[in-house]
Design a protein around this motif. Structure first.
Motif, mmCIF file in Angstrom:
data_model
loop_
_atom_site.group_PDB
_atom_site.id
_atom_site.type_symbol
_atom_site.label_atom_id
_atom_site.label_comp_id
_atom_site.label_asym_id
_atom_site.label_seq_id
_atom_site.Cartn_x
_atom_site.Cartn_y
_atom_site.Cartn_z
ATOM 1 N N HIS A 100 149.723 1.738 68.947
ATOM 2 C CA HIS A 100 150.111 2.667 69.787
ATOM 3 C C HIS A 100 151.176 2.244 71.120
ATOM 4 O O HIS A 100 151.882 2.710 71.201
ATOM 5 N N GLY B 269 143.589 10.874 70.647
ATOM 6 C CA GLY B 269 142.485 11.724 70.338
ATOM 7 C C GLY B 269 141.092 11.317 70.424
ATOM 8 O O GLY B 269 140.044 11.904 70.688
ATOM 9 N N GLY C 52 142.824 13.374 74.550
ATOM 10 C CA GLY C 52 143.165 14.310 73.330
ATOM 11 C C GLY C 52 142.007 15.188 73.012
ATOM 12 O O GLY C 52 142.164 16.298 72.706
ATOM 13 N N ASP D 236 141.898 19.057 72.770
ATOM 14 C CA ASP D 236 141.461 19.990 71.459
ATOM 15 C C ASP D 236 140.503 20.819 71.554
ATOM 16 O O ASP D 236 140.147 21.949 70.848
ATOM 17 N N GLY E 154 146.091 20.304 71.143
ATOM 18 C CA GLY E 154 146.821 19.813 72.095
ATOM 19 C C GLY E 154 148.319 20.405 72.352
ATOM 20 O O GLY E 154 148.577 20.901 73.171
HETATM 21 P P1 AMP Z 1 146.154 10.204 68.090
HETATM 22 O O1 AMP Z 1 144.752 10.402 68.343
HETATM 23 O O2 AMP Z 1 146.710 9.196 68.869
HETATM 24 O O3 AMP Z 1 146.630 10.359 66.909
HETATM 25 O O4 AMP Z 1 146.796 11.577 68.904
HETATM 26 C C1 AMP Z 1 146.112 12.847 68.604
HETATM 27 C C2 AMP Z 1 145.986 13.534 69.695
HETATM 28 O O5 AMP Z 1 146.742 13.758 70.747
HETATM 29 C C3 AMP Z 1 144.935 14.942 69.336
HETATM 30 O O6 AMP Z 1 143.703 15.211 70.287
HETATM 31 C C4 AMP Z 1 146.180 15.551 69.781
HETATM 32 O O7 AMP Z 1 145.508 17.070 70.186
HETATM 33 C C5 AMP Z 1 146.726 15.122 71.061
HETATM 34 N N1 AMP Z 1 148.184 15.550 71.401
HETATM 35 C C6 AMP Z 1 149.281 15.664 70.594
HETATM 36 N N2 AMP Z 1 150.241 16.268 71.108
HETATM 37 C C7 AMP Z 1 149.850 16.707 72.292
HETATM 38 C C8 AMP Z 1 150.482 17.435 73.157
HETATM 39 N N3 AMP Z 1 151.806 17.849 73.125
HETATM 40 N N4 AMP Z 1 149.770 17.780 74.387
HETATM 41 C C9 AMP Z 1 148.400 17.332 74.287
HETATM 42 N N5 AMP Z 1 147.855 16.635 73.631
HETATM 43 C C10 AMP Z 1 148.607 16.355 72.472
#
Ligand code: AMP
Ligand code: MG
Length: 350
Positions: free
Chosen positions: A132, A154, A180, A184, A197
């Motif tokens: 990331h 997340g 995240g 959620d 999110g």
């Molecule tokens: P990752 O774990 O890095 O794959 O990211 C996924 C997490 O990012 C999930 O919990 C999503 O709800 C959150 N997420 C993605 N886009 C957004 C957004 N625009 N605002 C807040 N949370 C987000």
């Protein structure tokens, strides 16, 4: 096979058409990418499982593993074809092997092992969170360590001091829910579909961010760490209390107030870390870095203190394989490669 030798051989060919294949399968996206330089992405392919999990309101690990197993071959083939190379051109294979859902990770790790073994190519295990962070190198050609990085995803929320491409120091972290995860769960309480999110962010656009006071004594204390479980519970309690009263809750106001509280916490703690380290560059990474309110607030706060602020372009914010490839490339440049004993690990470690 001697993997150190394979890594050395691969390194000597770095200059002439070095092709790296990267695989990501840590959660609910099956992804592959082909790179021919540490910041040069030839192709990327992704299969998202969101429609499969939406029915259950969150990721179901067993369903995720099965879907990865069904899709991985097609996704890798698509990335290789789109890159205009053939499988035999691949010089190294990088794969996210931690942290994540262990069954999901195992699919990518096993596939990567098979390919690396067949090609006699080095296999590079990549920390998903370092992936990331590396997403920012793909977006910003000029970005180099050192910097402070807020990784908000997340499953994890950490603030790290990225001293070099391979040295990371943990400065602060969530004591409970990841950012995240809190988004959620709050979204779910508001009746929004998974993943919540982005849906909560959309709903918040029409809301008053000051309608509901959402404060956390822990986050306002001198602690470096932070906490989101109280803010999430505040949303859940608001929804239940108003339902019991038969009152109509303004959901957009709740979403906006919750988002403001989370963003403020992340901004405050990130600014403290900038101060503590004396760094003048702040980097945002992880799925939550797609959130426009967070991006804008962090940039404003960083620039107000004369620091620069970077975040990835939207398609590199959430899980993807190009970022794994970039982080893997850096490991290989340091002469690191893993053997077939590489395993999937659920937990994160520095
Ligand atoms: P990752 O774990 O890095 O794959 O990211 C996924 C997490 O990012 C999930 O919990 C999503 O709800 C959150 N997420 C993605 N886009 C957004 C957004 N625009 N605002 C807040 N949370 C987000
Ligand atoms: Mg992720």
């Amino acid at each position: 096979m001697n993997y150190a030798d394979a890594a050395r051989r691969a390194l000597t060919s770095l200059k002439d058409g070095f092709i790296l294949l990267a695989i990501e399968s840590s959660c609910d996206e099956t992804a592959a990418a082909v790179l021919n330089g540490r910041r040069s992405v030839l192709s990327a392919a992704i299969h998202t499982q969101i429609p499969l999990h939406r029915l259950y309101g969150g990721v179901v690990p067993e369903i995720a593993s099965r879907s990865h197993a069904e899709r991985i071959r097609a996704v890798v083939d698509e990335a290789v074809t789109r890159a205009g190379v053939s499988v035999s051109d691949i010089s190294a294979v990088a794969v996210a092997n931690r942290p994540g859902l262990v069954g999901a990770l195992l699919v990518g790790v096993s596939y990567a092992k098979g390919l690396a073994y067949a090609l006699g190519a080095p296999l590079i295990g990549v920390d998903h969170l370092q992936g990331h962070i590396a997403a920012n190198y793909l977006t910003h050609g000029e970005l180099e360590p050192p910097f402070v990085c807020l990784v908000a995803s997340g499953g994890h929320s950490h603030i790290l001091h990225v001293r070099s491409y391979s040295e990371f120091e943990l400065l602060a972290k969530t004591r409970d829910d990841a950012a995240g995860e809190a988004f959620d769960k709050a979204a779910r309480a508001l009746g929004l579909p998974y993943p919540g999110g982005p849906e909560l962010e959309k709903l918040a656009l029409d809301g008053d961010a000051y309608a509901y006071p959402m404060r956390s004594a822990f986050n306002e204390s001198d602690e470096s760490d932070f906490s989101f479980s109280g803010l999430k519970t505040a949303v859940v309690n608001l929804v239940h209390t108003e339902a019991q009263r038969g009152a109509r809750l303004n959901r957009a106001d709740v979403a906006a107030s919750f988002q403001r509280a989370v963003v403020q916490t992340l901004v405050d703690k990130s600014m403290r870390c900038l101060e503590r380290t004396g760094e003048s560059t702040l980097v945002l990474a992880g799925g939550v870095s797609a959130n426009a309110a967070l991006r804008a607030a962090l940039k404003r706060a960083a620039e107000a203190r004369g620091a620069r602020c970077f975040y990835p372009e939207p398609h590199y914010c959430t899980d993807n394989a190009a970022m794994i490839g970039c982080a893997g490339y850096h490991r290989l440049l340091q002469g690191c490669a893993d053997g077939l004993a590489l395993d999937a690990e659920a937990e994160w470690r520095l």
